[in-house]
Design a protein around this motif. Structure first.
Motif, PDB file in Angstrom:
ATOM      1  N   HIS A  33     -10.012   7.522  -5.521  1.00 34.03           N
ATOM      2  CA  HIS A  33      -9.006   6.467  -5.385  1.00 34.03           C
ATOM      3  C   HIS A  33      -9.247   5.360  -6.401  1.00 34.03           C
ATOM      4  N   ARG A  81      -4.323  10.492   7.124  1.00 29.07           N
ATOM      5  CA  ARG A  81      -4.740  10.666   5.728  1.00 29.07           C
ATOM      6  C   ARG A  81      -5.164   9.330   5.132  1.00 29.07           C
ATOM      7  N   VAL A  83      -5.312   6.387   2.822  1.00 35.28           N
ATOM      8  CA  VAL A  83      -4.346   5.870   1.855  1.00 35.28           C
ATOM      9  C   VAL A  83      -4.839   4.606   1.154  1.00 35.28           C
ATOM     10  N   LEU A 101      -4.319   0.099  -2.197  1.00 38.59           N
ATOM     11  CA  LEU A 101      -3.748   1.364  -1.751  1.00 38.59           C
ATOM     12  C   LEU A 101      -3.755   2.405  -2.859  1.00 38.59           C
ATOM     13  N   ARG A 102      -3.751   3.653  -2.445  1.00 38.74           N
ATOM     14  CA  ARG A 102      -3.560   4.748  -3.390  1.00 38.74           C
ATOM     15  C   ARG A 102      -2.130   4.622  -3.922  1.00 38.74           C
ATOM     16  N   ALA A 105       0.789   5.621  -1.909  1.00 42.49           N
ATOM     17  CA  ALA A 105       0.959   4.892  -0.647  1.00 42.49           C
ATOM     18  C   ALA A 105       1.352   3.432  -0.875  1.00 42.49           C
TER      19      ALA A 105
END
Length: 163
Positions: A33, A81, A83, A101-102, A105
Protein backbone atom coordinates in the motif's frame (compact mmCIF):
# COMPACT_ATOMS: atom_id res chain seq x y z
CA UNK A 1 -7.83 22.20 9.43
CA UNK A 2 -9.73 21.82 12.61
CA UNK A 3 -13.13 20.24 13.05
CA UNK A 4 -15.14 20.45 16.21
CA UNK A 5 -16.47 17.03 17.09
CA UNK A 6 -20.01 18.30 17.66
CA UNK A 7 -20.45 19.42 14.03
CA UNK A 8 -20.27 16.08 12.18
CA UNK A 9 -23.33 15.14 10.09
CA UNK A 10 -24.96 11.81 9.26
CA UNK A 11 -23.87 9.58 6.39
CA UNK A 12 -25.46 6.34 5.26
CA UNK A 13 -22.94 3.51 5.08
CA UNK A 14 -23.34 1.27 2.05
CA UNK A 15 -20.14 -0.68 2.58
CA UNK A 16 -19.36 -2.59 5.76
CA UNK A 17 -16.51 -0.58 7.26
CA UNK A 18 -14.51 -1.99 10.16
CA UNK A 19 -11.74 -0.45 12.23
CA UNK A 20 -9.16 -2.97 13.47
CA UNK A 21 -5.70 -2.63 14.92
CA UNK A 22 -2.89 -2.24 12.38
CA UNK A 23 -1.18 -5.24 13.94
CA UNK A 24 -3.92 -7.43 12.42
CA UNK A 25 -2.74 -6.62 8.89
CA UNK A 26 0.16 -8.44 7.25
CA UNK A 27 3.19 -6.12 7.06
CA UNK A 28 3.64 -7.01 3.38
CA UNK A 29 0.14 -5.68 2.64
CA UNK A 30 0.89 -2.38 4.38
CA UNK A 31 4.23 -2.15 2.56
CA UNK A 32 2.54 -2.72 -0.80
CA UNK A 33 0.00 0.00 0.00
CA UNK A 34 2.65 2.50 1.08
CA UNK A 35 4.80 1.75 -1.99
CA UNK A 36 2.07 2.74 -4.44
CA UNK A 37 3.22 5.96 -6.15
CA UNK A 38 -0.39 7.24 -6.20
CA UNK A 39 -0.34 7.23 -2.39
CA UNK A 40 2.97 9.08 -2.37
CA UNK A 41 1.47 11.90 -4.45
CA UNK A 42 -0.52 12.94 -1.36
CA UNK A 43 2.12 12.29 1.30
CA UNK A 44 5.03 14.73 1.12
CA UNK A 45 6.79 13.04 4.04
CA UNK A 46 6.52 9.50 2.66
CA UNK A 47 9.86 7.79 2.19
CA UNK A 48 10.52 5.15 -0.43
CA UNK A 49 11.70 1.65 0.16
CA UNK A 50 8.75 0.29 2.12
CA UNK A 51 9.11 -3.40 2.78
CA UNK A 52 7.72 -5.76 5.42
CA UNK A 53 10.42 -4.75 7.92
CA UNK A 54 9.63 -1.05 7.52
CA UNK A 55 5.90 -1.77 7.82
CA UNK A 56 6.53 -3.76 11.00
CA UNK A 57 8.47 -0.82 12.47
CA UNK A 58 5.69 1.57 11.42
CA UNK A 59 3.02 -0.58 13.08
CA UNK A 60 5.09 -0.74 16.28
CA UNK A 61 5.29 3.08 16.33
CA UNK A 62 1.53 3.39 15.89
CA UNK A 63 0.87 0.74 18.54
CA UNK A 64 3.08 2.77 20.92
CA UNK A 65 0.57 5.62 20.54
CA UNK A 66 -2.19 3.30 21.75
CA UNK A 67 -0.06 2.35 24.77
CA UNK A 68 0.83 5.96 25.55
CA UNK A 69 -2.47 7.75 24.77
CA UNK A 70 -5.13 5.04 24.78
CA UNK A 71 -5.91 5.91 21.17
CA UNK A 72 -4.07 5.68 17.88
CA UNK A 73 -4.28 4.46 14.31
CA UNK A 74 -6.41 1.66 12.92
CA UNK A 75 -6.43 -0.40 9.78
CA UNK A 76 -9.64 0.13 7.81
CA UNK A 77 -11.45 -2.79 6.25
CA UNK A 78 -14.21 -2.54 3.65
CA UNK A 79 -16.23 -5.73 3.44
CA UNK A 80 -13.33 -7.48 5.19
CA UNK A 81 -10.63 -6.21 2.80
CA UNK A 82 -7.79 -3.91 3.94
CA UNK A 83 -8.30 -0.51 2.30
CA UNK A 84 -5.97 1.71 4.33
CA UNK A 85 -5.04 3.06 7.71
CA UNK A 86 -5.48 6.16 9.80
CA UNK A 87 -6.71 7.47 13.07
CA UNK A 88 -5.92 9.87 15.86
CA UNK A 89 -2.50 10.82 17.10
CA UNK A 90 -1.78 13.18 19.95
CA UNK A 91 0.31 16.13 18.73
CA UNK A 92 0.98 18.22 21.83
CA UNK A 93 -2.42 19.08 23.31
CA UNK A 94 -4.27 18.41 20.03
CA UNK A 95 -5.57 15.26 18.39
CA UNK A 96 -4.58 15.05 14.73
CA UNK A 97 -6.48 12.77 12.37
CA UNK A 98 -4.80 11.13 9.41
CA UNK A 99 -6.28 8.96 6.68
CA UNK A 100 -4.25 7.02 4.09
CA UNK A 101 -6.31 4.91 1.73
CA UNK A 102 -5.37 2.56 -1.07
CA UNK A 103 -6.05 4.28 -4.41
CA UNK A 104 -8.87 1.87 -5.24
CA UNK A 105 -10.57 2.93 -1.99
CA UNK A 106 -10.20 6.72 -2.24
CA UNK A 107 -14.00 6.98 -2.55
CA UNK A 108 -14.47 5.54 0.96
CA UNK A 109 -12.70 8.43 2.66
CA UNK A 110 -15.79 10.40 3.59
CA UNK A 111 -17.51 7.38 5.15
CA UNK A 112 -14.42 6.40 7.12
CA UNK A 113 -13.88 9.99 8.23
CA UNK A 114 -17.50 10.26 9.36
CA UNK A 115 -17.18 7.14 11.47
CA UNK A 116 -13.92 8.35 13.00
CA UNK A 117 -15.45 11.75 13.81
CA UNK A 118 -18.38 9.98 15.47
CA UNK A 119 -15.77 8.18 17.57
CA UNK A 120 -14.17 11.52 18.46
CA UNK A 121 -17.54 13.00 19.44
CA UNK A 122 -18.03 10.14 21.91
CA UNK A 123 -14.53 10.53 23.39
CA UNK A 124 -14.46 13.29 26.01
CA UNK A 125 -10.68 13.67 25.62
CA UNK A 126 -11.14 15.07 22.10
CA UNK A 127 -12.65 18.59 22.05
CA UNK A 128 -11.66 19.07 18.40
CA UNK A 129 -9.68 17.31 15.69
CA UNK A 130 -6.92 18.76 13.50
CA UNK A 131 -5.97 17.73 9.97
CA UNK A 132 -2.66 18.39 8.23
CA UNK A 133 -3.48 18.38 4.54
CA UNK A 134 -0.84 18.15 1.81
CA UNK A 135 -0.74 20.77 -0.97
CA UNK A 136 -2.07 18.12 -3.39
CA UNK A 137 -5.36 18.05 -1.47
CA UNK A 138 -7.45 20.64 -3.32
CA UNK A 139 -11.03 19.43 -2.81
CA UNK A 140 -11.97 20.17 0.79
CA UNK A 141 -15.73 19.94 0.32
CA UNK A 142 -16.19 16.81 2.43
CA UNK A 143 -14.28 18.33 5.36
CA UNK A 144 -16.16 21.62 5.08
CA UNK A 145 -19.49 19.74 5.10
CA UNK A 146 -18.40 18.26 8.43
CA UNK A 147 -17.75 21.76 9.77
CA UNK A 148 -13.98 21.97 9.29
CA UNK A 149 -12.39 25.34 8.82
CA UNK A 150 -8.92 26.22 7.63
CA UNK A 151 -6.72 27.84 10.26
CA UNK A 152 -3.58 28.40 8.15
CA UNK A 153 -0.45 26.74 6.85
CA UNK A 154 2.23 25.11 8.95
CA UNK A 155 5.58 23.55 8.28
CA UNK A 156 5.99 20.05 9.67
CA UNK A 157 9.21 18.10 9.32
CA UNK A 158 10.29 20.20 6.32
CA UNK A 159 7.00 20.07 4.38
CA UNK A 160 4.19 22.65 4.19
CA UNK A 161 0.65 21.60 5.06
CA UNK A 162 -2.70 23.34 5.29
CA UNK A 163 -4.06 23.13 8.79
Amino acid sequence: MRIHASTAGDTVLRTEIAFVRLSQIAPAEIAEHMSDPRVGEHMPLLTSGWDAAMATKFVAMKEACWARDGLGHWAFLANGRYVGWGGFQKEGPEWDFGLVLRPDAFGLGRRILKRAIDYAIADTRIPFVTFLLPPSRKNLGALKKLGAREIGQIEYDGATFSA
